[in-house]
Design an enzyme around this catalytic site. Structure first.
Site, short mmCIF file in Angstrom:
data_model
loop_
_atom_site.label_atom_id
_atom_site.label_comp_id
_atom_site.label_asym_id
_atom_site.label_seq_id
_atom_site.Cartn_x
_atom_site.Cartn_y
_atom_site.Cartn_z
N ASN A 9 52.67 41.33 39.22
CA ASN A 9 52.60 41.78 37.84
C ASN A 9 53.66 42.87 37.63
O ASN A 9 53.47 44.00 38.07
CB ASN A 9 51.19 42.34 37.56
CG ASN A 9 51.09 42.93 36.17
OD1 ASN A 9 51.95 42.72 35.32
ND2 ASN A 9 50.03 43.68 35.93
N TRP A 10 54.75 42.48 36.98
CA TRP A 10 55.86 43.44 36.82
C TRP A 10 55.56 44.50 35.75
O TRP A 10 56.27 45.48 35.65
CB TRP A 10 57.14 42.70 36.44
CG TRP A 10 57.71 41.82 37.51
CD1 TRP A 10 57.09 41.36 38.64
CD2 TRP A 10 59.05 41.29 37.54
NE1 TRP A 10 57.96 40.57 39.37
CE2 TRP A 10 59.16 40.51 38.71
CE3 TRP A 10 60.15 41.38 36.69
CZ2 TRP A 10 60.33 39.84 39.06
CZ3 TRP A 10 61.32 40.71 37.03
CH2 TRP A 10 61.41 39.95 38.21
N LYS A 11 54.55 44.28 34.93
CA LYS A 11 54.22 45.19 33.82
C LYS A 11 55.47 45.42 32.95
O LYS A 11 56.30 44.54 32.84
CB LYS A 11 53.65 46.50 34.36
CG LYS A 11 52.57 46.28 35.44
CD LYS A 11 51.82 47.51 35.76
CE LYS A 11 50.89 47.23 36.92
NZ LYS A 11 49.89 48.24 37.11
N HIS A 95 44.03 42.04 31.76
CA HIS A 95 44.43 43.12 32.68
C HIS A 95 43.83 44.44 32.19
O HIS A 95 43.75 44.68 30.99
CB HIS A 95 45.96 43.20 32.76
CG HIS A 95 46.40 44.09 33.87
ND1 HIS A 95 46.45 45.46 33.73
CD2 HIS A 95 46.76 43.82 35.15
CE1 HIS A 95 46.84 45.99 34.89
NE2 HIS A 95 47.03 45.01 35.77
N GLU A 97 44.96 47.30 31.93
CA GLU A 97 45.82 48.09 31.03
C GLU A 97 45.76 47.54 29.61
O GLU A 97 45.83 48.29 28.64
CB GLU A 97 47.26 48.12 31.57
CG GLU A 97 47.34 49.02 32.81
CD GLU A 97 48.38 48.62 33.84
OE1 GLU A 97 49.30 47.84 33.51
OE2 GLU A 97 48.27 49.08 34.99
N GLU A 167 40.10 43.46 39.93
CA GLU A 167 40.97 44.63 40.06
C GLU A 167 40.19 45.89 39.68
O GLU A 167 40.11 46.24 38.49
CB GLU A 167 42.17 44.50 39.13
CG GLU A 167 43.05 43.30 39.43
CD GLU A 167 44.47 43.54 38.93
OE1 GLU A 167 45.38 43.47 39.76
OE2 GLU A 167 44.65 43.80 37.73
N GLY A 173 47.50 51.14 40.68
CA GLY A 173 48.60 52.09 40.53
C GLY A 173 48.28 53.48 41.05
O GLY A 173 49.02 54.43 40.80
N SER A 213 46.73 48.40 44.36
CA SER A 213 47.50 49.07 45.41
C SER A 213 47.63 48.25 46.70
O SER A 213 47.58 48.80 47.80
CB SER A 213 46.91 50.46 45.71
OG SER A 213 46.94 51.25 44.54
N GLY A 234 50.95 44.86 41.73
CA GLY A 234 51.70 45.59 40.71
C GLY A 234 52.94 46.22 41.31
O GLY A 234 53.97 45.56 41.51
N GLY A 235 52.87 47.50 41.62
CA GLY A 235 54.03 48.27 42.09
C GLY A 235 54.83 47.58 43.20
O GLY A 235 56.07 47.52 43.13
#
Ligand code: PEP
Length: 250
Positions: A9-11, A95, A97, A167, A173, A213, A234-235
């Site tokens: 997930n590049w966001k 998601h 977010e 999640e 994150g 994470s 993610g990251g």
């Protein structure tokens, strides 16, 4: 056999030039296990480039979100048809977010689920508890309610097009990962909940990803758990080497 999946997930990261670099880097990576499906989700503006660049690779492209309506006066939104016409067949819905910053609730997500299914799209459906829920011992209750109100209205047949992503919000994150045991405990609970409503076969065949994470250093321990079928990353998905190392962690 359940699908093993690693999705990045590049966001809201990577402009067009940076996306070009990351995609080229991804193409150079060795993804060792043919059976592991690899997915990347660049921002909307870069989906077309990703589809073209990754055409002959084993990496699939998905979107991070989608509007529930087919078209019309919804300024700033993107429809299922627009995604499909770009060559994107999979969408992340729910998601945390989107839930936290854009007011996406269970009822809206249920509509988005219907729209995606109506358009023959694959769904990666995200959900997970907040830190206070876990501290208050309410994590199972919260997850069950997100599932029942957001996606359990689908029929048995629809499950073939659905992947779940647990999640825990407190692990996204933050650098704090759920322990492999915490992930397994929740994934087993999710599978049991699906079994109660949709039966053994559906429960056994739905892939449930863990997100929060995940890094090369902790992926193998988490993926080794019997009810964890991969990860939503993610990251660590913003670095091709880290992402492929995670995909090679089964
Ligand atoms: C995510 O955004 O879905 C996620 C899991 O992020 P991170 O890996 O950075 O915690």
């Amino acid at each position: 056999m359940r699908r093993k999946i690693v999705a990045g997930n590049w966001k809201m990261n990577k402009n067009l030039s940076e996306t070009t670099v990351l995609l080229e880097d991804l193409k150079k990576q060795e993804f060792k296990d043919e059976a592991v499906e690899v997915i990347v989700t660049p921002p909307f503006t870069n989906l077309s480039l990703a589809v073209t660049t990754l055409k002959d690779s084993k990496i699939n492209v998905a979107a991070q979100n989608m509007h529930q309506n087919a078209n019309g006066a919804f300024t700033g939104e993107i429809s299922a048809d627009m995604l499909k016409n770009t060559g994107v067949e999979t969408v992340i819905l729910g998601h945390s977010e989107r839930r936290a910053y854009f007011g996406e609730n269970d009822a809206l997500l249920a509509e988005k689920v219907d729209t995606a299914l109506k358009n023959n799209m694959e769904i990666i459906f995200c959900f997970g508890e907040e830190l206070e829920d876990r501290k208050g011992g309410k994590h199972f209750e919260v997850v069950e309610s997100q599932l029942k109100n957001g996606i359990f209205h689908v029929n048995d047949e629809n499950w073939k097009h659905i992947v779940l992503a647990y999640e825990p919000v407190w692990a996204i994150g933050t650098g704090e990962t759920a322990s492999p045991e915490q992930a397994q405990e929740m994934h087993a609970f999710i599978r049991k909940t699906i079994k109660e409503t949709f039966g053994e076969n559906t429960a056994a065949s739905v892939s449930i990803l863990y997100g929060g994470s995940v890094k090369p250093a902790n992926a193998s321990e988490i993926f080794a758990k019997p009810d964890v079928d991969g990860g939503l990353i993610g990251g660590a998905a913003l670095d091709a080497g880290n992402f492929s190392a995670i995909a090679n962690s089964f």
